[in-house]
Design a protein around this motif. Structure first.
Motif, PDB file in Angstrom:
ATOM      1  N   GLN A 134     -10.718   0.373   9.946  1.00 35.76           N
ATOM      2  CA  GLN A 134     -10.507   1.162   8.662  1.00 35.76           C
ATOM      3  C   GLN A 134     -10.085   0.064   8.201  1.00 35.76           C
ATOM      4  O   GLN A 134     -10.393  -0.865   7.258  1.00 35.76           O
ATOM      5  CB  GLN A 134      -9.358   2.146   8.591  1.00 35.76           C
ATOM      6  CG  GLN A 134     -10.851   3.423   9.155  1.00 35.76           C
ATOM      7  CD  GLN A 134     -10.169   4.380   8.907  1.00 35.76           C
ATOM      8  OE1 GLN A 134      -9.804   5.646   9.726  1.00 35.76           O
ATOM      9  NE2 GLN A 134      -9.195   4.679   7.371  1.00 35.76           N
ATOM     10  N   GLU A 156      -8.696  -1.539   4.021  1.00 40.18           N
ATOM     11  CA  GLU A 156      -8.503   0.135   3.603  1.00 40.18           C
ATOM     12  C   GLU A 156      -6.433  -0.386   2.687  1.00 40.18           C
ATOM     13  O   GLU A 156      -6.454  -0.700   4.219  1.00 40.18           O
ATOM     14  CB  GLU A 156      -8.879   0.361   4.185  1.00 40.18           C
ATOM     15  CG  GLU A 156     -10.369   1.108   4.733  1.00 40.18           C
ATOM     16  CD  GLU A 156     -11.086   2.588   5.220  1.00 40.18           C
ATOM     17  OE1 GLU A 156     -10.082   3.074   5.568  1.00 40.18           O
ATOM     18  OE2 GLU A 156     -11.592   2.549   6.501  1.00 40.18           O
ATOM     19  N   SER A 157      -6.865  -0.447   2.042  1.00 42.05           N
ATOM     20  CA  SER A 157      -5.196  -0.438   1.031  1.00 42.05           C
ATOM     21  C   SER A 157      -4.965   1.054   1.418  1.00 42.05           C
ATOM     22  O   SER A 157      -3.770   1.764   0.519  1.00 42.05           O
ATOM     23  CB  SER A 157      -5.819  -0.780  -0.143  1.00 42.05           C
ATOM     24  OG  SER A 157      -6.088  -0.390  -0.696  1.00 42.05           O
ATOM     25  N   CYS A 158      -4.790   1.737   3.179  1.00 41.71           N
ATOM     26  CA  CYS A 158      -3.751   3.290   2.864  1.00 41.71           C
ATOM     27  C   CYS A 158      -2.406   2.653   2.481  1.00 41.71           C
ATOM     28  O   CYS A 158      -2.016   1.713   3.528  1.00 41.71           O
ATOM     29  CB  CYS A 158      -4.767   3.636   3.574  1.00 41.71           C
ATOM     30  SG  CYS A 158      -6.394   4.442   3.960  1.00 41.71           S
ATOM     31  N   PHE A 184       0.259  -1.285   0.116  1.00 44.39           N
ATOM     32  CA  PHE A 184       0.559  -0.027  -0.118  1.00 44.39           C
ATOM     33  C   PHE A 184       0.380   1.446  -0.293  1.00 44.39           C
ATOM     34  O   PHE A 184       0.329   2.532  -0.471  1.00 44.39           O
ATOM     35  CB  PHE A 184      -0.858  -0.178   1.198  1.00 44.39           C
ATOM     36  CG  PHE A 184      -1.836  -1.116   1.562  1.00 44.39           C
ATOM     37  CD1 PHE A 184      -2.064  -1.808   0.316  1.00 44.39           C
ATOM     38  CD2 PHE A 184      -2.440  -1.095   2.770  1.00 44.39           C
ATOM     39  CE1 PHE A 184      -3.126  -2.859   0.656  1.00 44.39           C
ATOM     40  CE2 PHE A 184      -2.803  -2.362   2.337  1.00 44.39           C
ATOM     41  CZ  PHE A 184      -3.477  -3.183   1.859  1.00 44.39           C
ATOM     42  N   HIS A 221     -15.784   4.835   2.159  1.00 38.45           N
ATOM     43  CA  HIS A 221     -14.142   4.263   2.699  1.00 38.45           C
ATOM     44  C   HIS A 221     -13.948   3.027   1.245  1.00 38.45           C
ATOM     45  O   HIS A 221     -12.634   2.304   1.069  1.00 38.45           O
ATOM     46  CB  HIS A 221     -13.337   3.736   3.637  1.00 38.45           C
ATOM     47  CG  HIS A 221     -13.095   4.935   4.947  1.00 38.45           C
ATOM     48  ND1 HIS A 221     -13.145   4.291   6.357  1.00 38.45           N
ATOM     49  CD2 HIS A 221     -13.568   6.298   4.737  1.00 38.45           C
ATOM     50  CE1 HIS A 221     -13.164   6.168   6.182  1.00 38.45           C
ATOM     51  NE2 HIS A 221     -13.327   6.619   6.216  1.00 38.45           N
ATOM     52  N   SER A 222     -15.186   1.865   1.219  1.00 41.60           N
ATOM     53  CA  SER A 222     -14.954   1.099   0.461  1.00 41.60           C
ATOM     54  C   SER A 222     -15.147   1.720  -0.807  1.00 41.60           C
ATOM     55  O   SER A 222     -14.658   0.969  -1.946  1.00 41.60           O
ATOM     56  CB  SER A 222     -16.339   0.178   0.419  1.00 41.60           C
ATOM     57  OG  SER A 222     -16.102  -0.566   1.417  1.00 41.60           O
ATOM     58  N   ARG A 239      -7.486   0.139  -5.501  1.00 42.97           N
ATOM     59  CA  ARG A 239      -6.943  -1.375  -5.647  1.00 42.97           C
ATOM     60  C   ARG A 239      -7.063  -1.337  -7.295  1.00 42.97           C
ATOM     61  O   ARG A 239      -6.155  -1.721  -7.799  1.00 42.97           O
ATOM     62  CB  ARG A 239      -8.112  -2.048  -5.297  1.00 42.97           C
ATOM     63  CG  ARG A 239      -7.043  -2.327  -3.181  1.00 42.97           C
ATOM     64  CD  ARG A 239      -8.310  -3.783  -2.683  1.00 42.97           C
ATOM     65  NE  ARG A 239      -8.207  -3.126  -1.463  1.00 42.97           N
ATOM     66  CZ  ARG A 239      -7.756  -4.251  -0.826  1.00 42.97           C
ATOM     67  NH1 ARG A 239      -6.872  -4.346  -1.606  1.00 42.97           N
ATOM     68  NH2 ARG A 239      -7.131  -4.178   0.496  1.00 42.97           N
ATOM     69  N   ARG A 250     -18.814  -4.695   1.310  1.00 45.84           N
ATOM     70  CA  ARG A 250     -18.097  -3.986   0.691  1.00 45.84           C
ATOM     71  C   ARG A 250     -18.398  -4.379  -0.542  1.00 45.84           C
ATOM     72  O   ARG A 250     -19.181  -3.079  -1.222  1.00 45.84           O
ATOM     73  CB  ARG A 250     -16.867  -4.232   0.335  1.00 45.84           C
ATOM     74  CG  ARG A 250     -15.695  -3.975   1.950  1.00 45.84           C
ATOM     75  CD  ARG A 250     -14.507  -4.631   1.488  1.00 45.84           C
ATOM     76  NE  ARG A 250     -13.957  -3.770  -0.290  1.00 45.84           N
ATOM     77  CZ  ARG A 250     -12.948  -3.200  -0.269  1.00 45.84           C
ATOM     78  NH1 ARG A 250     -12.074  -2.705   1.077  1.00 45.84           N
ATOM     79  NH2 ARG A 250     -12.270  -3.219  -1.363  1.00 45.84           N
ATOM     80  N   TRP A 254      -2.782   6.568  -1.394  1.00 47.72           N
ATOM     81  CA  TRP A 254      -4.661   6.857  -0.209  1.00 47.72           C
ATOM     82  C   TRP A 254      -4.085   6.617   1.304  1.00 47.72           C
ATOM     83  O   TRP A 254      -3.498   6.863   1.257  1.00 47.72           O
ATOM     84  CB  TRP A 254      -4.656   5.672  -0.470  1.00 47.72           C
ATOM     85  CG  TRP A 254      -6.732   5.956   0.045  1.00 47.72           C
ATOM     86  CD1 TRP A 254      -7.297   7.163  -0.029  1.00 47.72           C
ATOM     87  CD2 TRP A 254      -7.289   5.441   0.304  1.00 47.72           C
ATOM     88  NE1 TRP A 254      -8.386   6.986   0.919  1.00 47.72           N
ATOM     89  CE2 TRP A 254      -9.459   5.732   0.563  1.00 47.72           C
ATOM     90  CE3 TRP A 254      -7.857   3.494   0.680  1.00 47.72           C
ATOM     91  CZ2 TRP A 254      -9.838   5.188   1.779  1.00 47.72           C
ATOM     92  CZ3 TRP A 254      -8.616   2.445   0.900  1.00 47.72           C
ATOM     93  CH2 TRP A 254      -9.518   3.302   1.654  1.00 47.72           C
ATOM     94  N   GLN A 262     -13.671   4.358  -1.929  1.00 48.41           N
ATOM     95  CA  GLN A 262     -12.278   5.255  -2.013  1.00 48.41           C
ATOM     96  C   GLN A 262     -11.320   3.952  -2.819  1.00 48.41           C
ATOM     97  O   GLN A 262     -10.156   3.638  -3.578  1.00 48.41           O
ATOM     98  CB  GLN A 262     -12.820   5.602  -1.036  1.00 48.41           C
ATOM     99  CG  GLN A 262     -12.682   6.878  -0.345  1.00 48.41           C
ATOM    100  CD  GLN A 262     -11.957   7.775  -0.087  1.00 48.41           C
ATOM    101  OE1 GLN A 262     -10.621   7.728   0.626  1.00 48.41           O
ATOM    102  NE2 GLN A 262     -13.013   7.399   1.340  1.00 48.41           N
ATOM    103  N   ASP A 263     -11.699   2.552  -1.608  1.00 51.43           N
ATOM    104  CA  ASP A 263     -10.731   1.886  -1.658  1.00 51.43           C
ATOM    105  C   ASP A 263     -11.339   0.800  -2.922  1.00 51.43           C
ATOM    106  O   ASP A 263      -9.796   0.171  -3.726  1.00 51.43           O
ATOM    107  CB  ASP A 263     -10.580   0.070  -0.432  1.00 51.43           C
ATOM    108  CG  ASP A 263      -9.760  -0.184  -0.147  1.00 51.43           C
ATOM    109  OD1 ASP A 263      -8.193  -0.221  -0.443  1.00 51.43           O
ATOM    110  OD2 ASP A 263      -9.898  -2.319  -0.293  1.00 51.43           O
TER     111      ASP A 263
END
Length: 922
Positions: free
Chosen positions: A133, A138-140, A29, A61-62, A69, A589, A80, A64-65
């Motif tokens: 999160q 979430e791949s922040c 990430f 957040h879903s 991705r 999700r 992110w 955005q992820d």
């Protein structure tokens, strides 16, 4: 070659925790400014540090992820950036409640020790939402986690404030603001929650000066504030009052007279009596009217929203009334004022009236408009460039329907109160010389409920501030070193307005700032379009001379299944942490993505999430089926040598890839999810896997090697296609099938490939599906058990189609569980045959001796009646002009499609009814 196997059932809990740890530990990430690829960046709308993950976060957040991705897999250089907001009032309230339980108050600790305590709480409990999160997948880039009060962002806040002040865009002035008498601070508009309540409309007589027998009747919902009236307004075109403009009236319960003014903006001639009181110190609209007519501002409430005897005396209120009202809160003062007006025969009527009441979003105390010296941003010069950025397309607002809302609000924007009378937050970088401002600094010793005392400092209007990036050593005017810092802190929205670039290192020119600014997309809810999004646009253009993001995608709100707002008191809250434990994160999700239709609130029920849990199980079982038949023979098979089912599924896969990509480009998460669901469940599982079963189960079948190759190739590509939506299950399955690379996270997202497309195979499948569907309808009508073998006949009017049907006869027989004969209807048996005809296709199903024709006929008649009712309902809606004008186009299209399908079904049912009646005749 040993093929790994999957467990019989999918267990999300063990899979999710394991894979998230692996992804994070391997640094998948993390964004690298030096990596190749076009930059794609999102800064997360920072959740409050006090918060926990709620269903609105889960949706936001879903989505955005999914974007991150997807773009990462496409080869973009993705960032992110996560973070949390210090949430001034909310956080201060949390810590103060903890201290109250210990018998402490912030005043008893003092400012410095209190702030130390809040930092300690933040370190211990403030990052709960971060772990939640991660549970959402979430791949922040967690290495870049930011907090609105960390050192770098605090530096940015000071820099932003000072620059705006130096440019004349920040000033200190006395204006009306939202005030919470419980939290004792100013509030932004978004921190005020409005709710409709039952109130009263009071009709009060204001005697005309010089004509005691003549009075102007004024309508108000707040009779207590008449004590601060400074005018009465009428509409200048109202013939009832036009001649009174310029004269004066007596204010009841006071010794004052005020002018009658004409104001077409404030007065609605149709409301009440057409005459309204103006109280500039206690109503926002009245404040603006007071500015237009240069009226004085008379406050009657203190900072705790209590009737202040000194202020009442200054407003000329009768002494007896002052004694009655002194130090009463508004709720208790109102009936006292009503009683006094009745006693003096000034109250001529009281009517029931619905009204909107503003309450503090934290403590639910009724908010008062309060006249107070505060810091403001002169917003108009910042708003104009922000309007142009949307008008000229540098920023896209999606859905486009919200553009007019944004523009309308921005064109009517008011100066922004940015100061807050609390301790937790960015303290305003302004100092006051105690010598130069000696008469404008008030100190008041206040005794707290716990017995401690504190000196409350008030800086009166006119106090001259020294605004500086660092604390000045002496007053530049007189040289004294006795300086007092402004005790107020900045509105949380000020620091979060800098978020897109402060998080990237501004005011320093960092590599991150140069690489990832402007950010690519902002995903947010409608509720903060004006209060946060607009401020980011204004600040981005001001400080960076560039928009902060290219696209603003606005998603709807999540409500319960009945469309009601979720609340703990109603007991209708869907807790994402609970449903993730119950159904798996991927199911939640995918549910949220599938329901993210633009312009429509998400009506969420746990049954929907359970349904997509079943979808996850379908994916899992399909993979298990595939693994049963993989024997290592997965070498490439030339496209020309593929079987009909292989050619068809490859073509449909390419269509699915194209649909998912185009819908994600358009931010139609719902349609992208629908395309995935349709391909995986219906085309891949229901049709393709069923068509290839005979070949896989026959070791000698000539198509088996090629089918195995296509099966694993399609499954591997499908997992890459599914990954942004359902990252955990797709990774677990992908690892068990032949693949290259270490993780799906960094694999290439599928691309369309024209060589996969096969229109001929798709046409052939269309006739196969048509024939099988018709045959299955016949089986249902005759109530044949699913496993019973049935003889049937198939024909088509077109000789070319007839030849196509011949070529797929084995698939017809397998999928229909029977023996298939492709012959002209003239060659079919003459009796005991149910014939169904539609669109040139004819099928005949043998009616065996054990079929109860009477029961079959009864079922058909009942089905016809039910479908007649449904058709009438749909026709009624489509004839309803109001429904057609308001319903979204896709809803209209869906109704029309269902009606057409029902009409086709009715033709078949009517024909079947006639045939069965003939068979029943002696």
């Amino acid at each position: 070659m040993t093929i790994p196997q999957l467990d019989k059932t999918y267990d999300p809990k063990t899979v999710e925790a394991r894979w998230y740890r692996i992804w994070n530990d391997r640094g998948y990430f993390h964004a690298d400014v030096h990596a190749p690829g076009q930059p794609f960046s999102i800064v997360i709308p920072p959740p409050n540090v006090t918060g926990s993950l709620h269903i609105g976060h889960a949706l936001n957040h879903s989505l955005q992820d999914i974007l991150i991705r997807w773009r990462r897999m496409q080869g973009w250089n993705t960032l992110w950036l996560p973070g949390t907001d210090h949430a001034g009032i909310a956080t201060q309230n949390v810590v103060e409640k903890q201290m109250a339980a210990e018998g402490l108050s912030r005043e008893s600790l003092g400012r410095e020790r209190f702030i130390e305590r809040v930092w300690r709480w933040k370190a211990e409990s403030g990052n709960t939402i971060i772990e939640q999160q991660k549970k959402l997948g979430e791949s922040c880039d967690w290495n870049r986690l930011r907090f609105t009060m960390d050192e770098g962002l605090s530096k940015a806040v000071v820099e932003g404030f000072v620059r705006l002040y130096e440019d004349g865009l920040i000033y200190r002035g006395e204006r009306l603001i939202n005030w919470c008498p419980r939290c004792l601070t100013a509030l932004s508009d978004i921190e005020v929650e409005h709710e409709e309540t039952k109130g009263k409309l009071y009709l009060i007589q204001y005697p005309l000066e010089g004509e005691a027998s003549t009075a102007l009747t004024v309508a108000t919902t707040r009779p207590e504030t008449l004590l601060g009236d400074t005018a009465v307004a009428v509409h200048p075109d109202d013939p009832r009052y036009r001649g009174l403009i310029g004269r004066r009236v007596h204010i009841p319960l006071t010794n004052r007279t005020v002018p009658i003014v004409g104001d077409p903006i404030l007065v609605d001639r149709e409301f009440g009596t057409g005459a309204v009181k103006i109280t500039p110190a206690h109503d926002f609209n009245d404040f603006e009217a007071g500015e237009r007519h240069h009226l004085p501002r008379l406050a009657i409430l203190d900072h705790q929203a209590l009737m202040d005897p000194g202020l009442l005396h200054a407003a000329g209120v009768d002494q007896g009334v002052i004694q009655t009202l002194g130090k009463l809160p508004v709720a208790k003062a109102r009936p006292k004022v009503e009683q006094a007006l009745r006693e003096r025969e000034s109250l001529v009527g009281v009517d029931d009236h619905k009204m909107s009441v503003g309450k503090c979003y934290r403590c639910k105390t009724i908010v008062e408009p309060y006249l107070s010296p505060q810091w403001f941003v002169n917003i108009q010069p910042l708003a104009e460039p922000a309007i142009k950025a949307v008008e000229d397309g540098r920023i896209r607002i999606i859905p486009e329907g919200w553009v007019n809302n944004y523009l309308g609000w921005m064109r009517d924007i008011r100066d922004w109160c940015i100061s807050r009378q609390i301790w937790w937050g960015h303290q305003i970088p302004a100092w006051y010389c105690e010598s130069c401002n000696a008469d404008l600094i008030q100190r008041q010793v206040v005794t707290n409920v716990d017995g401690t005392t504190v000196t409350r400092i008030t800086l009166l209007q006119g106090a001259r501030a020294i605004v500086s990036r660092t604390a000045p050593s002496a007053c530049p005017a007189c040289g004294t070193q006795s300086l007092l810092r402004d005790p107020d802190v900045l509105d949380t929205w000020f620091s979060s307005g800098l978020w897109p670039f402060s998080t990237l290192g501004w005011p320093e020119h960092t590599p991150e700032l140069q690489k990832y600014y402007p950010t690519s997309t902002l995903v947010t809810g409608l509720d903060i379009l004006f209060f946060w999004v607009a401020r980011m646009i204004m600040f981005g253009l001001k400080f960076m001379e560039e928009v902060p993001f290219r696209d603003v995608y606005i998603h709807a709100l999540v409500r319960d299944a009945e469309g009601q707002k979720m609340s703990k008191s109603k007991g209708n809250v869907v807790d994402p942490l609970h449903v993730m434990d119950q159904f798996g994160t991927d199911a939640l999700r995918f549910t949220l993505a599938s329901m993210a239709s633009p312009g429509r609130d998400v009506k969420l029920a746990e049954e929907r999430i359970e349904g997509y849990r079943n979808f996850a199980n379908k994916v899992w079982n399909a993979a298990r089926f595939a693994l049963m038949y993989l024997d290592g023979q997965t070498s490439a098979t030339p496209a020309g040598a593929r079987s009909f089912p292989d050619r068809w599924i490859c073509s449909r896969l390419d269509h699915a890839i194209a649909s998912v990509i185009s819908e994600l480009e358009a931010y139609r998460f719902d349609r992208a999810a629908a395309a995935l669901y349709r391909f995986i469940w219906h085309e891949f599982c229901d049709w393709y896997l069923e068509m290839i079963k005979p070949a896989l189960q026959d070791p000698q079948h000539p198509d088996a090697p090629g089918i195995r190759h296509t099966l694993v190739e399609t499954l591997e590509t499908t997992m890459r296609l599914l990954h942004p939506f359902m990252p955990f299950i797709s990774e677990e399955i992908w690892q068990t099938i032949p693949h290259q690379g270490d993780s799906l996270v960094i694999q290439q997202f599928p691309q369309t490939n024209g060589e996969r497309r096969n229109p001929e195979a798709e046409r052939l499948y269309a006739w196969l599906e048509h024939a099988v569907s018709l045959l299955r309808t016949g089986r249902v009508l005759l109530n044949y058990p699913p496993g019973q073998q049935v003889s049937f006949y198939v024909a088509h009017d077109d000789a070319t189609v007839q030849r196509l049907l011949h070529s797929i006869r084995p698939h017809l027989a397998h999928l229909s569980r029977g023996t298939a004969e492709i012959r002209s209807p003239d060659e079919w048996p003459k009796s005991k045959l149910l014939r169904l005809v539609t669109e040139g296709l004819s099928i005949g199903i043998a009616v065996s001796g054990d079929v109860d024709l009477k029961k079959a006929l009864d079922r058909i008649v009942k089905q016809i009646e039910e479908q007649d009712k449904e058709m009438a309902r749909l026709q009624g809606k489509l004839r309803n002009h109001e429904f057609v004008s308001k319903a979204p186009p896709d809803v209209i299209a869906d109704h029309q499609s269902r009606l057409k399908s029902l009409q086709n079904d009715q033709d078949l049912l009517a024909s079947s009814e006639g045939q069965l009646r003939s068979m029943l005749r002696p």
